[in-house]
Write a protein that holds these residues in place. Sequence first.
Motif, short mmCIF file in Angstrom:
data_model
loop_
_atom_site.label_atom_id
_atom_site.label_comp_id
_atom_site.label_asym_id
_atom_site.label_seq_id
_atom_site.Cartn_x
_atom_site.Cartn_y
_atom_site.Cartn_z
N ASP A 1 -10.03 5.48 3.62
CA ASP A 1 -9.66 4.54 2.55
C ASP A 1 -10.19 5.00 1.21
N LYS B 1 0.83 -1.19 0.00
CA LYS B 1 0.00 0.00 0.00
C LYS B 1 0.87 1.25 0.00
N ASP C 1 -3.50 4.25 -1.37
CA ASP C 1 -4.63 3.39 -1.02
C ASP C 1 -5.48 4.01 0.09
#
Length: 387
Positions: free
Chosen positions: A191, A119, A164
């Motif tokens: 997110d 990520k 991300d």
Amino acid sequence: MHFGLTEEQEMIISTTRSFVEKELYPHEAEIERTGHLDMDVVREIQAKAMEAGLYAANMPEDVGGAGLDTLSWLMYEKELGRANYALHWTAVARPSNILMAGTDEQKEKYLYPCMKGEKWDCLAMTEPGAGSDLRGMTATARQDGDDFILNGTKHFISHADIADFSIVFMATGEEDTPRGKKKLITAFFVDKGTPGFSVRDGYQNVSHRGYTNAVLEFDDCRIPRSQMLGEVHKGFDVANTWLGATRLQVAATCLGRAERALQHAVEYSAERKQFGQQIGKFQGVSFKLADMALELKAANLLTWDAGWKFDQGTVTESDMSMAKLKATEMLAFVADEAIQIHGGMGLMDELPLERIWRDARVERIWEGTSEIQRHIISRELLRPLGG
């Protein structure tokens, strides 16, 4: 005072420099030409950086990082700073230290995947109407039961297109201060893909091609309280605790680019001949080289001094501001003089000088403008006298 480097620091410098020259330099021209960083290239370099122990080297050992002290980390950043910014920042990622402020559950969800290269994170503070004045932000987070509802806009958010998740700072209330009401700030993890949260393309930037910025928009974006980073209204406490050395990081990467520009200028001055002799023998050129070397060394010393003090717990805001101010303004000077020495060739894309010159411009703006750094320095001088 002892100014020598340890064996470990010498190894960090040589290993990182070798990696930059071998793995990053070859991709610079393509990024500069297209303005695009190919993610296949990122993954390829990322794997090599992990194998070399250079990935996420800014983080503590107990979470999988290199555990470098601040001074050694800045030497590592200096070497990475020689290359195109998008390449070294994305492919040799350094997750934000603010992730260390998370709970165990938050670290599992956000920190460790970043450490493994699974990520990417991004940090969202700046707004169209709130740049240096962060306490003037208008984006809000309103508590609704066990949730928070986020509304507002952030912009100039670096690499948010590939991130991300975002670490977002929002106004959650107000407090009275001697200068009037100021916003209370809280930090949240948001997110990508959360309903009400959108990421759209930002602005075309003359500096750091391939290193994108984005606009983040929040429209009744609902997130659970479990995604709050730190405590309510304590967002600045989290930021001040975990983001303190970012100004030094900017300073260090500027040192690397300035050193690369100076090296090109010295070599060209020794090779290029005019009127029957090397141009470096003309006082108009030789004095430029001397001034460039002088300014670079001064910026190095200020940055290393602040980095060493950071580890001793004695660094001041003024120390870090002086390093950031000197290094960013020095880079602009060195890049400009290097081009002047090369003449017309300095502006051609066969050399990295025109890129270094363009890239230098943003350094005096982000992570606190030069004017903000001067304000911090002067305030520290005047405060003991009641000023």
